[in-house]
Design a protein around this motif. Structure first.
Motif: not given
Lengths: 497, 116
Positions: A63-79
């Motif tokens: 979570r960018m800047g620790s803001w929770p999704a869906p308000y904050g910007i989220e990065l995810t890495v899966d396979r």
């Protein structure tokens, strides 16, 4: 997870993005080059570290800047995203390491720091797309990568690159704008931009028509970016007239990233929510894939310039990737994602070998290269190994993906058999067009005096061989890409009803 | 749904198509870029209109007001405008280089000179 490992998804983008302005300021161009290589290598190491971690079953959510999704910007890495990150950062690193001689001869010393800076921005954008979990962020990363790629394609000394890149700019921008219209319509109906949140909220939408329209805009927009037949016209000239290291980099990953996004968007957001969307998806993409495979391979048969020949072959290979995806089955999607990786390996190695040839030969038409193998035996041998992989000879990476693709096609009865015939025919065409090059470099009579021609610079040759041997390695030990691809296919399909 | 109630979508669609037509039909590279800008501007309008809430006021917190317009689309489109400007600037830069190299910005003349 310790703290640094936790930040890897953000670092994947931030490292190249922040290095870009720094590289621009470094004055002797050698220093700029070293910094660019270091940043790209660092990004590659991050991608490898994340791949190892996701292979152990982790999924990164940041979570960018620790803001929770869906308000904050989220990065995810899966396979699935890890596989793409490997391709993107690997291609960039290999191309940069091998590209010194070509870049020195193509680009003025004073402009090189700018070139490397644009290169790193392209890398940041391309690795941002797999990392981002937010539709609008993806749009921004897509435009960062596109604008930077226009710059590096037109950065060389060949003036024919300019009209080519103008065409690419027009078509790429139309594609990105279509994508933007699509996510606008979805935002209008759901009020969210986060992909995971979008998937949940589309269920609640009563009127599905705007979503269907959005699906159309997004599919066409991304198909433009991914050079899906018949929207591929920007690709051959851009790849042909770009500086050689740029061709290696972009041919290996830029269309793959758009295909990744197309699959991800379609399977996460549209397939679970739109009625009959799987049939629409299949019957829209399968004919285009078959046409791409047959027509582009056919054009490659008659092409004289070897870079353009390989560019047309790329369009055919994009057809294979789409064909696998259009089955909407586990086997098909596995084949498709494995081929993303294996085609990047094969085409990357082929373009690296072409780059080696270009350091010594005056031109890259078949007639210019007559008998050059006697002077450049190592480059020519690497070309043959990579060419085998493109054709799909057993023991090479290309065989693995063709095997999966044929297995997936055979699940579909008589239609499947027709498709297998298409795959076999186009593989034969690949044999012919690769053979035309092999014939020219090994058996044709040289047209000019070749006594000045020497083997390519050692570093370049080394990287080319590493890439060629990777084709053999992943052909014999395909566990890593196949595991990543099959669980990527799993993740895509688990969203289906 | 009455047609006038959604007239801003019609504006969006018409402007979009005008831009798209110019991109495809015009042979002059600058005119193509103008078309591309119009094409992108239409999308900006789509986003900005969707943020308006009927009867809503500017999204600044104050007493006695409970209905606000949605500020997010405007923020998004600010980013998209920046992207659009960069694209246009880069496109114009490429056109300048094409003019230097080929001495023309007409598509057919460039093709002709490319062949020779």
């Amino acid at each position: 997870m310790n703290t640094l490992a936790h930040h890897l998804p953000a670092l994947q983008v931030i490292v190249p993005m922040l290095s870009a302005p720094l590289v621009m300021l470094l004055k002797p161009s050698g220093l700029a080059r070293a910094a660019a290589v270091a940043a790209s290598l660092f990004a590659f190491v991050i991608a490898i570290a994340m791949t190892m971690s996701v292979l152990d079953g982790n999924v990164y959510t940041y979570r960018m800047g620790s803001w929770p999704a869906p308000y904050g910007i989220e990065l995810t890495v899966d396979r699935f995203s890890a596989l793409l990150l490997l391709i993107v950062t690997g291609a960039s690193t290999f191309a940069l390491l091998a590209g010194r001689r070509s870049i020195d001869s193509d680009i003025d010393e004073s402009r090189q720091p700018l070139f490397y800076s644009a290169w790193l921005l392209a890398l940041a954008g391309l690795s941002g797309i797999p990392v981002a979990a937010d539709a609008f962020n993806i749009f921004v990363f897509m435009e960062i990568s596109s604008l930077a790629s226009y710059v590096i394609i037109a950065g060389g000394s060949d003036r024919r690159a300019l009209p080519a890149v103008f065409k690419y700019l027009i078509m790429g921008t139309i594609g990105a704008t279509f994508y933007l219209i699509g996510i606008g319509l979805i935002y209008l109906m759901t009020g969210t931009l986060n992909l995971a949140d979008m998937e949940l909220r589309i269920h609640e939408v009563a009127d599905q028509k705007p979503i269907l329209v959005a699906a159309g805009f997004i599919t066409i927009g991304l198909a433009l970016k991914a050079a899906v037949f018949p929207l591929h016209v920007w690709l051959p000239n851009s790849y042909t007239y770009a500086p050689n290291p740029v061709t290696v980099f972009l041919a290996a990953c830029s269309t793959k990233v758009s295909l990744y996004l197309l699959l991800r968007f379609d399977f996460f957001v549209f397939q679970p929510n739109l009625v009959n969307h799987d049939t629409q998806f299949t019957w829209f993409l399968m004919p285009l894939a078959v046409l791409a495979i047959l027509i582009a391979s056919g054009v490659a048969l008659f092409e004289q310039n070897i870079k353009r020949l390989l560019a047309y072959s790329s369009i055919a290979q994009i057809g294979y990737i789409l064909l696998g995806a259009s089955f909407v089955t586990l086997a098909g999607l596995t084949a498709s994602t494995v081929h993303l990786f294996n085609h990047a390996l094969a085409k990357g190695a082929l373009f690296l070998a072409v780059g080696c040839l270009a350091t010594q030969s005056a031109g890259l038409r078949l007639s210019d290269l007559g008998g050059i193998a006697k002077r450049m035996p190592w480059t020519s041998a690497a070309f043959i190994v990579a060419g085998f992989s493109l054709v799909g000879v057993p023991g090479t990476a290309g065989f693995i993906s063709k095997w999966y693709l044929i297995t997936a096609a055979l699940e579909h009865g008589s239609l499947g058999i027709a498709l297998v015939a298409v795959i076999v025919i186009s593989s034969l065409m690949a044999v012919v067009y690769i053979w035309r090059i092999v014939e020219a470099i090994y058996f044709a009579e040289p047209v000019a005096d070749q006594s000045a021609i020497r083997e390519a610079p050692r570093m370049m040759l080394l990287i080319t061989w590493v890439a060629a041997l990777a084709n053999l390695y992943f052909g014999l030990v395909p566990e890593v890409p196949v595991t990543l691809a099959s669980s990527a296919a799993d993740t895509l399909l688990e969203h289906l009803p | 749904m009455e047609l006038l109630g959604i007239f801003y979508y019609w504006v969006f669609a018409v402007i979009l198509m005008i831009g798209f037509y110019a991109v495809i039909a015009k042979r002059n590279l600058i005119k193509k870029l103008i078309g591309l800008s119009i094409f992108q501007a239409a999308v900006f309008l789509l986003y900005i209109t969707m943020g308006k809430v009927e009867g809503g006021t500017a999204p600044i917190f104050q007493d006695g007001v409970s209905l606000y317009s949605n500020p997010l689309p405007q923020v998004l489109i600010l980013t998209a405008i920046v992207v659009g400007i960069s694209t246009t600037a880069l496109g114009l830069g490429i056109v300048v280089r094409i003019k230097e190299e080929y001495g023309s910005i007409e598509e057919d003349e460039i093709q002709e000179r490319e062949r020779s």
